[in-house]
Design a protein around this motif. Structure first.
Motif, PDB file in Angstrom:
ATOM      1  N   ALA A  27       0.812  -1.216   0.000  1.00  0.00           N
ATOM      2  CA  ALA A  27       0.000   0.000   0.000  1.00  0.00           C
ATOM      3  C   ALA A  27       0.847   1.269   0.000  1.00  0.00           C
ATOM      4  O   ALA A  27       0.332   2.352  -0.282  1.00  0.00           O
ATOM      5  CB  ALA A  27      -0.928   0.002   1.219  1.00  0.00           C
ATOM      6  N   LEU A  47      -1.206   9.231  -3.215  1.00  0.00           N
ATOM      7  CA  LEU A  47      -1.959   9.430  -4.446  1.00  0.00           C
ATOM      8  C   LEU A  47      -3.162  10.348  -4.245  1.00  0.00           C
ATOM      9  O   LEU A  47      -3.419  11.240  -5.061  1.00  0.00           O
ATOM     10  CB  LEU A  47      -2.426   8.078  -5.002  1.00  0.00           C
ATOM     11  CG  LEU A  47      -3.206   8.127  -6.316  1.00  0.00           C
ATOM     12  CD1 LEU A  47      -2.396   8.795  -7.417  1.00  0.00           C
ATOM     13  CD2 LEU A  47      -3.614   6.723  -6.746  1.00  0.00           C
ATOM     14  N   SER A  48      -3.902  10.166  -3.155  1.00  0.00           N
ATOM     15  CA  SER A  48      -5.093  10.993  -2.919  1.00  0.00           C
ATOM     16  C   SER A  48      -4.721  12.467  -2.806  1.00  0.00           C
ATOM     17  O   SER A  48      -5.414  13.341  -3.346  1.00  0.00           O
ATOM     18  CB  SER A  48      -5.822  10.531  -1.654  1.00  0.00           C
ATOM     19  OG  SER A  48      -6.403   9.265  -1.850  1.00  0.00           O
ATOM     20  N   ARG A  73       2.901   2.326  -2.050  1.00  0.00           N
ATOM     21  CA  ARG A  73       2.993   2.924  -3.383  1.00  0.00           C
ATOM     22  C   ARG A  73       1.875   3.931  -3.635  1.00  0.00           C
ATOM     23  O   ARG A  73       1.968   4.765  -4.529  1.00  0.00           O
ATOM     24  CB  ARG A  73       2.946   1.830  -4.454  1.00  0.00           C
ATOM     25  CG  ARG A  73       4.096   0.852  -4.410  1.00  0.00           C
ATOM     26  CD  ARG A  73       3.811  -0.362  -5.263  1.00  0.00           C
ATOM     27  NE  ARG A  73       3.394   0.025  -6.609  1.00  0.00           N
ATOM     28  CZ  ARG A  73       2.676  -0.764  -7.411  1.00  0.00           C
ATOM     29  NH1 ARG A  73       2.280  -1.951  -6.986  1.00  0.00           N
ATOM     30  NH2 ARG A  73       2.350  -0.355  -8.616  1.00  0.00           N
ATOM     31  N   PHE A  74       0.805   3.860  -2.871  1.00  0.00           N
ATOM     32  CA  PHE A  74      -0.377   4.668  -3.147  1.00  0.00           C
ATOM     33  C   PHE A  74      -0.723   5.657  -2.028  1.00  0.00           C
ATOM     34  O   PHE A  74      -1.744   6.321  -2.096  1.00  0.00           O
ATOM     35  CB  PHE A  74      -1.581   3.746  -3.406  1.00  0.00           C
ATOM     36  CG  PHE A  74      -1.371   2.790  -4.538  1.00  0.00           C
ATOM     37  CD1 PHE A  74      -1.658   3.163  -5.845  1.00  0.00           C
ATOM     38  CD2 PHE A  74      -0.875   1.521  -4.310  1.00  0.00           C
ATOM     39  CE1 PHE A  74      -1.458   2.286  -6.897  1.00  0.00           C
ATOM     40  CE2 PHE A  74      -0.673   0.629  -5.362  1.00  0.00           C
ATOM     41  CZ  PHE A  74      -0.961   1.023  -6.658  1.00  0.00           C
ATOM     42  N   GLN A  75       0.111   5.742  -1.005  1.00  0.00           N
ATOM     43  CA  GLN A  75      -0.230   6.549   0.165  1.00  0.00           C
ATOM     44  C   GLN A  75      -0.387   8.030  -0.164  1.00  0.00           C
ATOM     45  O   GLN A  75      -1.167   8.735   0.464  1.00  0.00           O
ATOM     46  CB  GLN A  75       0.821   6.353   1.255  1.00  0.00           C
ATOM     47  CG  GLN A  75       0.705   5.006   1.966  1.00  0.00           C
ATOM     48  CD  GLN A  75       1.765   4.821   3.031  1.00  0.00           C
ATOM     49  OE1 GLN A  75       2.767   5.532   3.060  1.00  0.00           O
ATOM     50  NE2 GLN A  75       1.550   3.857   3.917  1.00  0.00           N
TER      51      GLN A  75
END
Length: 250
Positions: free
Chosen positions: A153, A159-160, A155-157
């Motif tokens: 996870a 992104l938001s 890799r996407f922390q």
């Protein structure tokens, strides 16, 4: 000898329907009694939805149904489903189920043109049963799964935050409740736009806002904290979040 009879809407028979499904499909999303009851309550009276139970020596060993998809209505198209206890699979129970459904439909659906159903390719007995009765493949639906414990996870922390900085924030449904006055209609319109690009054997039927509320928002399984909506704030209004452009939900 198998006996096929109409379903009786009582607690024991709802429990039997749920039990047959969950045992027959242990690796699918399990269902619960209230989910089946809710589905029956919400089904429009004008749309066919008839269920049958199959007994063997007084024990319910299978359930079956024939129904019209009111959210994808095509005159003359009826869908079939049946769930058989593994101990009776391939023991001849499918034949009386199929013939009972056909006999019922000949009486209640005079303009029957297409019978549709689904089967998993790893259930060869079901595939062979359908092929022997001239069912033809119309669409395949691959399934994918995420191995959650081994998912990275990190890799996407961020992104938001990056999306929000670009004017494309992601809201939960709970947040949308409070920040978008017209959230129901906008979410209904978004879902309809997305459905146009979803592969299907037959075209979808556009739901009314009341249909959308019944099918989606009133679903007992809906979790507003696990329902995410992407927004384009480049078209934001003074009293709203902007244009809804995507959704994903658990």
């Amino acid at each position: 000898m198998y006996i096929v009879r109409p379903f009786q809407p009582n607690e024991d028979e709802y429990a039997a329907v749920v039990n047959r499904y969950n045992i027959a499909w242990p690796d699918e999303r399990p269902i619960a009694i209230e989910m089946v009851r809710e589905n029956d309550r919400d089904w429009p009276a004008a749309a066919l939805n008839q269920r049958f139970m199959v007994e063997d020596e007084g024990q319910i060993v299978a359930s079956a149904s024939c129904y019209a998809l009111y959210w994808q209505h095509q005159p003359g198209t009826i869908h079939l489903s049946f769930d058989v206890h593994p101990s009776h699979t391939g023991q001849g129970v499918e034949d009386p189920i199929y013939h009972t459904l056909l006999a019922y439909l000949r009486t209640h659906t005079p303009e029957l043109n297409i019978l549709a159903t689904s089967a998993r390719e790893d259930r060869l007995d079901r595939v062979q049963f359908l092929e022997a009765r001239n069912f033809q493949p119309a669409m395949r639906s691959p399934q994918s799964a995420l191995d959650v414990p081994h998912f990275d996870a990190t890799r996407f922390q961020t992104l938001s935050d990056k999306l929000a900085q670009q004017g494309l924030p992601i809201y939960t449904l709970t947040e949308l409740y409070h920040q978008e006055p017209d959230w129901k209609q906008k979410l209904c319109d978004l879902r309809w736009a997305i459905i146009q690009d979803v592969p299907a054997v037959e075209p979808p039927t556009q739901p009314t806002l009341a249909d959308f509320e019944r099918m989606v928002l009133d679903d007992p399984a809906l979790d507003p904290e696990a329902f995410f909506i992407a927004v384009d704030q480049h078209q934001a209004r003074a009293n709203g979040v902007g244009r809804l452009i995507g959704q994903s939900n658990l």
